[in-house]
Design an enzyme around this catalytic site. Sequence first.
Site, PDB file in Angstrom:
ATOM      1  N   LYS A  61      -6.262  10.808   0.163  1.00 14.08           N
ATOM      2  CA  LYS A  61      -5.558  10.739  -1.122  1.00 14.08           C
ATOM      3  C   LYS A  61      -6.340   9.866  -2.102  1.00 14.08           C
ATOM      4  CE  LYS A  61      -1.103   9.186  -2.990  1.00 14.08           C
ATOM      5  NZ  LYS A  61       0.233   8.677  -2.668  1.00 14.08           N
TER       6      LYS A  61
ATOM      7  N   GLU B 262       6.417   3.382   9.333  1.00 17.97           N
ATOM      8  CA  GLU B 262       5.753   2.946   8.097  1.00 17.97           C
ATOM      9  C   GLU B 262       6.738   3.002   6.931  1.00 17.97           C
ATOM     10  OE1 GLU B 262       2.209   5.080   6.657  1.00 17.97           O
ATOM     11  OE2 GLU B 262       1.077   3.237   6.916  1.00 17.97           O
TER      12      GLU B 262
ATOM     13  N   GLU C 251     -12.333   4.015   6.829  1.00 21.65           N
ATOM     14  CA  GLU C 251     -12.611   4.823   8.027  1.00 21.65           C
ATOM     15  C   GLU C 251     -13.038   6.236   7.648  1.00 21.65           C
ATOM     16  OE1 GLU C 251      -9.933   2.945   7.468  1.00 21.65           O
ATOM     17  OE2 GLU C 251      -8.994   2.249   9.336  1.00 21.65           O
TER      18      GLU C 251
ATOM     19  N   GLY D 172       1.461   9.413   1.412  1.00 22.30           N
ATOM     20  CA  GLY D 172       0.549   9.844   2.471  1.00 22.30           C
ATOM     21  C   GLY D 172       1.274  10.469   3.656  1.00 22.30           C
ATOM     22  N   ARG D 173       2.297   9.780   4.154  1.00 19.39           N
ATOM     23  CA  ARG D 173       2.971  10.295   5.359  1.00 19.39           C
ATOM     24  C   ARG D 173       3.942  11.429   5.049  1.00 19.39           C
ATOM     25  NH1 ARG D 173       3.956   5.276   4.008  1.00 19.39           N
ATOM     26  NH2 ARG D 173       6.030   4.547   3.443  1.00 19.39           N
TER      27      ARG D 173
ATOM     28  N   HIS E 271       8.337  11.577  34.544  1.00 15.98           N
ATOM     29  CA  HIS E 271       7.605  11.043  35.704  1.00 15.98           C
ATOM     30  C   HIS E 271       6.924   9.726  35.358  1.00 15.98           C
ATOM     31  CE1 HIS E 271       8.171  14.745  38.085  1.00 15.98           C
ATOM     32  NE2 HIS E 271       8.314  15.245  36.863  1.00 15.98           N
TER      33      HIS E 271
ATOM     34  N   LYS F  16      -6.497  -4.923   6.398  1.00 20.42           N
ATOM     35  CA  LYS F  16      -7.658  -4.326   5.724  1.00 20.42           C
ATOM     36  C   LYS F  16      -8.480  -5.407   5.028  1.00 20.42           C
ATOM     37  CE  LYS F  16      -5.468   0.027   4.246  1.00 20.42           C
ATOM     38  NZ  LYS F  16      -5.067   0.807   3.076  1.00 20.42           N
TER      39      LYS F  16
HETATM   40  C1  G6Q Z   1       0.781   6.898   4.606  1.00 17.66           C
HETATM   41  C2  G6Q Z   1      -0.141   5.813   4.400  1.00 17.66           C
HETATM   42  C3  G6Q Z   1      -1.453   5.947   5.135  1.00 17.66           C
HETATM   43  C4  G6Q Z   1      -2.486   6.797   4.447  1.00 17.66           C
HETATM   44  C5  G6Q Z   1      -3.848   6.504   5.064  1.00 17.66           C
HETATM   45  C6  G6Q Z   1      -4.939   7.364   4.494  1.00 17.66           C
HETATM   46  O1  G6Q Z   1       1.855   6.980   4.052  1.00 17.66           O
HETATM   47  O2  G6Q Z   1      -0.295   5.595   3.054  1.00 17.66           O
HETATM   48  O3  G6Q Z   1      -1.302   6.377   6.455  1.00 17.66           O
HETATM   49  O4  G6Q Z   1      -2.154   8.140   4.548  1.00 17.66           O
HETATM   50  O5  G6Q Z   1      -4.150   5.170   4.889  1.00 17.66           O
HETATM   51  O6  G6Q Z   1      -5.044   7.173   3.124  1.00 17.66           O
HETATM   52  P1  G6Q Z   1      -5.944   8.102   2.246  1.00 17.66           P
HETATM   53  O7  G6Q Z   1      -5.366   9.475   2.298  1.00 17.66           O
HETATM   54  O8  G6Q Z   1      -5.921   7.547   0.876  1.00 17.66           O
HETATM   55  O9  G6Q Z   1      -7.322   8.089   2.861  1.00 17.66           O
END
Ligand code: G6Q
Length: 549
Positions: free
Chosen positions: A206, A353, A212, A267-268, A384, A512
Amino acid sequence: VTAFDRADSHAHLAAHARRAAAFDMRQMFARDPGRAERFAFELPGLLVDLSKQRIDDDTLRSLIALAHETGVTGRRDAMFRGERINATEGRAVLHTALRAPAGSVVTVDGRNVVPDVQAVLGRMAAFSNRVRDGDWRGYDGRPIAHVVNIGIGGSDLGPYMACEALVPYGHPRLSMHFVSNVDATHMVETLKRVDPATTLFVVASKTFTTQETLANARTAREWFLGRAPDSGAIARHFVAVSTNEVEVSAFGIDPENMFGFWDWVGGRYSLWSAIGLPLMLHIGPRAFAEFLAGGHAMDRHFRDAPPESNVPMLMGMIGVWNANFLGCDSVAVIPYDQYLHRLPAYLQQLDMESNGKGTTLAGGRPGYHTGPVIWGEPGTNGQHAFFQLLHQGTRIVPVDFIVPIHSHHRVGEHHAMLLANCFAQSQALMFGKTEAEVRAELAAQGLPGDAAAALLPHKVFPGNRPSTTLLFDRLTPHALGMLIALYEHKVFVQGAVWGVNSFDQWGVELGKQLAGRILADLRAGEPAAGHDASTARLLARAIGARPGG
Ligand code: G6Q
């Protein structure tokens, strides 16, 4: 003090909970022949059985009153209207607009966003069709055979979970891969399995600033350029999904090959947006549209159904009951469907989250617990492993059992066995096994008195342990859409009751920031001053220097 603390129904529920300590589900079922019917809710293709929760009619009535008093419905309507309910980030929360049918109107700042959504879906569909039809070709003229999604968190968990869930609908030529971890192992092991000439990388971020993802994307690009004939090949092998066109271009991906979305998509909650591109590549635009339609069907239900029969509302409120009144700290989500093996991880992010917050919307500290710990694994595997604790441990863990009536595979008796195990587990949790039952069993086995007496307490199951069963017809794109939207709205309801902002995630920032400083130390080959002694020692050890030396 929040609305949750102040609510009359809160006090009522607290008193009720003291009585509920004596609730015995065995007896409740025995005494009340209508219980299973009354506490089961039918939606098209989905039965949600809440009857094995420790509730009675009074509990549900009071929980609905609590939802009213804490303003859940008002907040829900504000979300659907596109108000900026994500106050700490000043954003609207409109994943529901991503699955609204073409032609509907959802406005943000006076602009109808539905045409924008449809335009991106149209571009995604055109692109997906080209890749799937073999018309989009790699640098040596062969069609794409591998899709590698590079993203993390919300840009990984949703598409990964959904692609796994819908494998039976997948394109036979395309294999899907997901690289999220900054651990090089993840990329290295994935690249071993793909051919650069037939691989499409989807860089999904996003913000396009996530450490990463950018590290992984750079490594993938380097690997690719080391094998491709020239850098022009990037255009056929790298696409981006992002809201940040500037950074996408800076990375070297042509904005023509970028699929956008908007800041009002969390994001989620972004699987429904262009972040779902790998899913669309996998199952095709038509099945993706069914997935969206499933989500939309659940939206309509959540928006329009009265609280008494509103499934996300009821599931959310029963979660509040378990967490705040019965003292349960966690919820286990157990899909009895191997295709849903990433669902627990996905829901873990969605729920934890969103509602793992210790500050209320007004900026105070809540005097009660907010989001529970979410965990789980597919059944029957979990049986199990950790089900011992669920049945006989000292903690009460409510369980969500999720199971399809029909499997995609008619192989022997497998599915009957799966269903039998799933139903048996909720039955065992609810019924337990009394001392008298164990005694009779041991006697029938002819165990001598002493041995039987010693064994007896170990074989007793307390029972009376709550669970919900979600029984759906078949794991189709539509059913998956409904299921995911159901959980999104459940989480929403709970966040509203607890008075927290379910749509920010400041809690991920500190780590971070600190990682940035520590990375600088690792690069420099020596720890800077100012670390605590433990971290300094760990760093020194990792760098190979001696502490203090
Ligand atoms: C979700 C969070 C988080 C996000 C990641 C990736 O709600 O905001 O999990 O999706 O940190 O972020 P980017 O899509 O910006 O790389």
